[in-house]
Design a protein around this motif. Structure first.
Motif: not given
Length: 117
Positions: A75, A79, A107, A110-112, A114
């Motif tokens: 990740p 980033e 991104w 998506h990261k949040r 996950c």
């Protein structure tokens, strides 16, 4: 009538030539393999990749192999790649900043998601 037909034939010939030119240019672009020196975005990506120890392998045409994939998909490294594109766009091609920010936003969303799951 003959003059009109001749003009239409000439217009069609010019149109076909223009299309053939566009096809030739498109083919050149799509068949191109990018090297590190090809442009600011390729250089920016290579610099970002090298910052976390990923190097394109020459013997595989610049593709990722082995452990490099695992490093690139962390990740923090994704980033880094996204932010790199925004920074290069700001410096070299301001017209593409919005596109870079859109990728960055996807991104981050998506990261949040996950982290929530």
């Amino acid at each position: 009538i003959t003059e009109l037909l001749m003009q239409q034939a000439e217009d069609m010939r010019q149109s076909v030539e223009k299309m053939q030119e566009e096809i030739a240019n498109t083919t050149k672009v799509t068949n191109k393999e990018f090297a590190a020196h090809d442009g600011p975005f390729v250089q920016g990506l290579d610099n970002a990749l090298q910052s976390f120890g990923v190097h394109r392998q020459q013997y595989f045409g610049g593709t990722f192999v082995g452990n490099h994939i695992h490093k690139a998909l962390k990740p923090s490294n994704i980033e880094c790649l996204c932010s790199c594109m925004v920074e290069v766009a700001k410096a070299k091609c301001p017209a593409l900043v919005a596109s870079g920010l859109q990728v960055w936003g996807k991104w981050m969303k998506h990261k949040r998601n996950c982290l929530i799951e």
